[in-house]
Design an enzyme around this catalytic site. Structure first.
Site, PDB file in Angstrom:
ATOM      1  N   PRO A   9      28.242  -8.935 -38.992  1.00  0.00           N
ATOM      2  CA  PRO A   9      29.611  -9.241 -38.944  1.00  0.00           C
ATOM      3  C   PRO A   9      29.960 -10.448 -38.096  1.00  0.00           C
ATOM      4  CG  PRO A   9      29.582  -7.046 -38.920  1.00  0.00           C
ATOM      5  CD  PRO A   9      28.123  -7.396 -38.751  1.00  0.00           C
ATOM      6  N   ASN A  10      30.623 -11.417 -38.312  1.00  0.00           N
ATOM      7  CA  ASN A  10      31.216 -12.579 -37.564  1.00  0.00           C
ATOM      8  C   ASN A  10      29.863 -13.529 -37.000  1.00  0.00           C
ATOM      9  OD1 ASN A  10      33.785 -11.429 -37.238  1.00  0.00           O
ATOM     10  ND2 ASN A  10      33.192 -10.214 -36.019  1.00  0.00           N
ATOM     11  N   ARG A  17      32.691 -19.643 -32.753  1.00  0.00           N
ATOM     12  CA  ARG A  17      33.045 -18.402 -32.276  1.00  0.00           C
ATOM     13  C   ARG A  17      32.707 -18.701 -30.440  1.00  0.00           C
ATOM     14  NH1 ARG A  17      30.247 -12.820 -33.175  1.00  0.00           N
ATOM     15  NH2 ARG A  17      31.899 -11.456 -32.255  1.00  0.00           N
ATOM     16  N   TYR A  22      28.096 -17.068 -27.355  1.00  0.00           N
ATOM     17  CA  TYR A  22      27.070 -17.202 -28.506  1.00  0.00           C
ATOM     18  C   TYR A  22      26.538 -18.478 -28.554  1.00  0.00           C
ATOM     19  CZ  TYR A  22      29.695 -12.699 -29.532  1.00  0.00           C
ATOM     20  OH  TYR A  22      30.263 -11.496 -29.240  1.00  0.00           O
ATOM     21  N   ASN A  73      20.292  -8.746 -36.492  1.00  0.00           N
ATOM     22  CA  ASN A  73      21.313  -9.128 -35.387  1.00  0.00           C
ATOM     23  C   ASN A  73      22.271  -8.143 -36.108  1.00  0.00           C
ATOM     24  OD1 ASN A  73      23.439  -9.639 -33.762  1.00  0.00           O
ATOM     25  ND2 ASN A  73      22.839 -11.814 -33.427  1.00  0.00           N
ATOM     26  N   ALA A  76      28.373  -6.349 -34.184  1.00  0.00           N
ATOM     27  CA  ALA A  76      29.130  -5.067 -33.745  1.00  0.00           C
ATOM     28  C   ALA A  76      28.493  -3.879 -34.515  1.00  0.00           C
ATOM     29  CB  ALA A  76      30.556  -5.234 -34.063  1.00  0.00           C
ATOM     30  N   ASP A  86      20.032   3.853 -40.909  1.00  0.00           N
ATOM     31  CA  ASP A  86      19.357   4.954 -41.821  1.00  0.00           C
ATOM     32  C   ASP A  86      18.515   3.795 -42.731  1.00  0.00           C
ATOM     33  OD1 ASP A  86      20.098   7.073 -40.957  1.00  0.00           O
ATOM     34  OD2 ASP A  86      21.813   7.501 -42.456  1.00  0.00           O
ATOM     35  N   GLU A  97      15.206  -6.202 -33.469  1.00  0.00           N
ATOM     36  CA  GLU A  97      16.675  -6.290 -32.994  1.00  0.00           C
ATOM     37  C   GLU A  97      17.022  -7.541 -32.321  1.00  0.00           C
ATOM     38  OE1 GLU A  97      20.631  -3.850 -31.190  1.00  0.00           O
ATOM     39  OE2 GLU A  97      18.667  -2.724 -31.426  1.00  0.00           O
ATOM     40  N   HIS A  99      19.694 -10.307 -30.309  1.00  0.00           N
ATOM     41  CA  HIS A  99      21.418 -10.544 -29.890  1.00  0.00           C
ATOM     42  C   HIS A  99      21.286 -11.702 -29.164  1.00  0.00           C
ATOM     43  CE1 HIS A  99      22.890  -6.580 -31.088  1.00  0.00           C
ATOM     44  NE2 HIS A  99      21.791  -6.216 -30.698  1.00  0.00           N
ATOM     45  N   SER A 101      23.671 -12.679 -27.110  1.00  0.00           N
ATOM     46  CA  SER A 101      24.164 -12.497 -25.809  1.00  0.00           C
ATOM     47  C   SER A 101      23.557 -11.474 -25.309  1.00  0.00           C
ATOM     48  CB  SER A 101      25.454 -12.373 -25.827  1.00  0.00           C
ATOM     49  OG  SER A 101      25.822 -11.045 -26.424  1.00  0.00           O
ATOM     50  N   ARG A 106      27.859  -7.218 -20.866  1.00  0.00           N
ATOM     51  CA  ARG A 106      28.983  -7.325 -21.296  1.00  0.00           C
ATOM     52  C   ARG A 106      29.894  -6.048 -21.309  1.00  0.00           C
ATOM     53  NH1 ARG A 106      28.721 -10.124 -26.930  1.00  0.00           N
ATOM     54  NH2 ARG A 106      30.915 -10.379 -26.587  1.00  0.00           N
ATOM     55  N   ARG A 110      29.237  -1.982 -25.345  1.00  0.00           N
ATOM     56  CA  ARG A 110      28.164  -2.702 -26.267  1.00  0.00           C
ATOM     57  C   ARG A 110      26.778  -2.372 -25.556  1.00  0.00           C
ATOM     58  NH1 ARG A 110      30.564  -7.564 -28.710  1.00  0.00           N
ATOM     59  NH2 ARG A 110      32.399  -8.057 -28.118  1.00  0.00           N
TER      60      ARG A 110
END
Length: 146
Positions: A9-10, A17, A22, A73, A76, A86, A97, A99, A101, A106, A110
């Site tokens: 998302p986002n 953003r 970011y 990534n 949220a 799952d 994984e 990210h 940032s 933060r 998070r």
């Protein structure tokens, strides 16, 4: 070898953003950099972004048998996307994984990733370069396995 690169998302709003968190690059620019780096290896990368958890799960399930590894990534969903976790477990593919940032610098909420414990590793806070590092690591890992 074929890898999935999934953004949650986002992340479609990268470049617009909060640039102080970011960065300036758009998602399309990041994907272009990843494709350029993938040419250094025998790697094909397929990209997917969604703001919807179910769509991400559908993508993972549809691509699992066609791919050798996953870069994700989750945005949220990192902190509460149990169904994505799952799906990643069920995929049983090496997973990194990523990210943009540093999630540990933060907001307190998070700091906890429910995805990281089932991944081969996590890259956080290195901006768009984190995707390149994830690609390099997965390619090396998959070479060692085969």
């Amino acid at each position: 070898m074929k890898l999935m690169l999934i953004n949650g998302p986002n992340l479609n709003l990268l470049g617009k953003r909060d640039k102080s968190i970011y960065g300036e690059m758009t998602l399309a620019q990041i994907e272009s950099r990843v494709l350029e780096k993938a040419k250094d290896y025998p790697a094909d990368v397929i990209f997917f972004q969604s703001n919807h958890e179910g769509s991400i799960i559908d993508f993972i399930q549809e691509q699992t048998d066609k791919c050798n590894g996953i870069i994700i990534n989750p945005g949220a969903l990192t902190h509460y996307g149990l169904s994505i976790r799952d799906a990643l477990v069920d995929a049983n593919l090496p997973t990194i994984e990523v990210h943009l940032s540093n999630i540990y610098a933060r907001d307190e909420w998070r700091h906890k990733s429910i995805i990281a414990p089932i991944c081969n590793g996590q890259i956080s806070g290195l901006g768009w370069n984190g995707y390149i590092l994830a690609l390099e690591y997965l390619v090396d890992l998959l070479r060692d396995v085969n």
